[in-house]
Design an enzyme around this catalytic site. Sequence first.
Site, PDB file in Angstrom:
ATOM      1  CG  LEU A 116       3.672  -7.684 -20.682  1.00 41.98           C
ATOM      2  CD1 LEU A 116       4.415  -8.387 -21.809  1.00 41.98           C
ATOM      3  CD2 LEU A 116       3.118  -6.346 -21.179  1.00 41.98           C
ATOM      4  CE  LYS A 137       4.653  -0.238 -16.273  1.00 38.98           C
ATOM      5  NZ  LYS A 137       4.082  -0.474 -14.954  1.00 38.98           N
ATOM      6  NE  ARG A 193       4.805   4.230  -5.545  1.00 44.23           N
ATOM      7  CZ  ARG A 193       5.923   3.774  -6.060  1.00 44.23           C
ATOM      8  NH1 ARG A 193       7.056   4.290  -5.721  1.00 44.23           N
ATOM      9  NH2 ARG A 193       5.901   2.797  -6.946  1.00 44.23           N
ATOM     10  CB  CYS A 234       0.998  -5.440  -7.313  1.00 44.56           C
ATOM     11  SG  CYS A 234      -0.549  -4.522  -7.235  1.00 44.56           S
ATOM     12  CB  CYS A 243     -10.608  20.083   0.612  1.00 42.22           C
ATOM     13  SG  CYS A 243     -11.597  19.082   1.731  1.00 42.22           S
ATOM     14  CB  CYS A 288      12.854 -14.831   2.976  1.00 38.67           C
ATOM     15  SG  CYS A 288      13.680 -13.244   3.017  1.00 38.67           S
TER      16      CYS A 288
HETATM   17 ZN   LIG Z   1     -10.452  17.240   2.404  1.00 39.39          ZN
END
Ligand SMILES: [Zn+2]
Lengths: 523, 99
Positions: free
Chosen positions: A179, A194, A238, A303, A367, A476
């Site tokens: 939030l 979400k 990701r 994040c 492409c 950790c």
């Molecule tokens: Zn391409």
Amino acid sequence: MVEVEELRPHADHMSTIEDSDSVASIVARITLFNAGFEEHKQHFHHTQLHGTVGRDFDCIENTLDELKHKFTQLKTQLKALGSESRNGTLDVAKYRAKDDLASTRYHDPWALKLEEYKRYGRQLIMPEVGMPGQLRLKASSVLIVGAGGLGCPAAAYLAGAGVGKIGIMDGDIVEVSNLHRQVMHNSAWVGKSKAVSLGNALRLINPLPRYEIHPYHLVPENSAIAAGYSMILDCTDRPSSRYLISDMAVVHGIPLVSASALRTEGQIMVLNDPPVSSDSEKAGPCYRCIFPRPPPPESVQSCGEGGILGPVVGVMGVLQALEAVKVIMRPPDRPANPPSLIMFSAYGSQMFRTMRIRGKNPTCSACSSDTTITRQSLESGSQDYMAFCGALEASDVLAAKDRVSVMDFASMINRSGTPVNHTLVDVREKPQFELCNMLGSVHVPFSLLRRWKNAEEATTALSIDIESHEPIYVVCRLGNDSQATVNKLRELGIDRNGARKIMDIKGGWEAWRKDIDQSWPEY
Amino acid sequence: MQLTLEFGGGLELLCDSVKVHNVNVDLQNRAEKLTMKDLLCWVRTNVIKERPEMFMKGDSVRPGVLVLVNDCDWELSGQLDTTLEEKDVVVFISTLHGG
Ligand SMILES: [Zn+2]
């Protein structure tokens, strides 16, 4: 489990329609109600599928039936309202009649609804928008993949601007730790979809666009969804989804606005603009043209790991909306901007920089004319994006004998009578250590110790005697860096070939919080 | 040769978290020009403090790193063969993936 009581306010809300309400406001409320209903239905089916439906089953089913009935009633009511207006019995109808009269006498029918003139007035009077721009926005349809830190602001501005159809795709649920940056969700929606949450918020901003809510994750097999859209926004987090979305944009011949953010920085590119399907001479690059090979997985931070400043990702999401409307409103005879990457750095000497990047790669695997990626190969699932991007090796790098559970560690430090002398080394980075730490622990951040070159550096930083037999425990946040630290200390000879025990605390502070000390903060 | 090197997108973490480096690179063996290939070697030895594999792969940068010479993709200027000049600005940036 479906919370039956939550459905009631929706129903109550709908029962208070008055004759004086405008048709638009009723439509808006029905749309909202419908969305709430759909969400609960999906939730309901989900619960049913997973076999966790308990004694509330009948109750839920009845409530859903009730609501369905109510909804049908309201639709009929609305229809009636419409026909009444034609008879001139309602105030709204009078205004409608006046409009009609005026239009036949003084002008051709307006291109937009009166409500749209008013709603979009502040952008309509700009030369960049005007009537042609607004009509292009209205005719456009944008699929937003990811309803998080980028998707929230991007979607809000596109909804506000009057994009004709907006699709929201996200399989995650709202978490309280979202939030601070995912500004369209709110605390009441924690634990729910979400995509649905964002859809509801958008309907409140602007009920006029069509909203399509896809409350599930994007996978190659459902990528056909892009067929219904004229543009995609990549608001995911990701590499595997970035390649998949780029390939989707290419096979469907639609432009893509791709953005990302981490810590204090962000990046954004407009790709496939114009798409390959148009004039291939002028076609813009795709994500694979720029990044033919994915980054090594160990270089990719999320994040959750690296952190993110809310306004940073917000800036990037807003820029995505901006680039999207610029592409949508561009007149057909105006060329696309040359391919570029905008970099944002909140703490840089220059906050924004625009870099010219390469154009379409004539041998691009996605492409170019000799590509093997087609709509069919994509949707059949034969492209494995996870494998392409790779994954980190399993986190259990140490043998079981070199690891201790949080339970065993707790009983070791709590042992009455003969406390065991030991050194507890916390290897989290400084900001995390300052959030919460254990009394008596020694702090050495992993980023620092990773660079140690000899045993002396280690013994000085840890203030330990190299000859001592006191065991060293390493901890950790989640238990990955601690394992690497154990290996590092061994390489430096601190364990004196096994004479001194160096152990990893399995699962780190997160396991400690779950299993031992619930008062330890979760962050 | 005076150059400004900038690291971003997390690559600065490989060089003591310093983003901007004003450096002076000596030309090797009376060479007449400095190419990006030479510069990468120099950066690897003199600027990168840890995990060089997060910066380079083979004799080029690793996948996911963009190189920009004077705000322009090095792909447009000849990649490793790009010739550098006095006061050039070279940016190394790792792609970000968060959102
Ligand atoms: Zn391409």
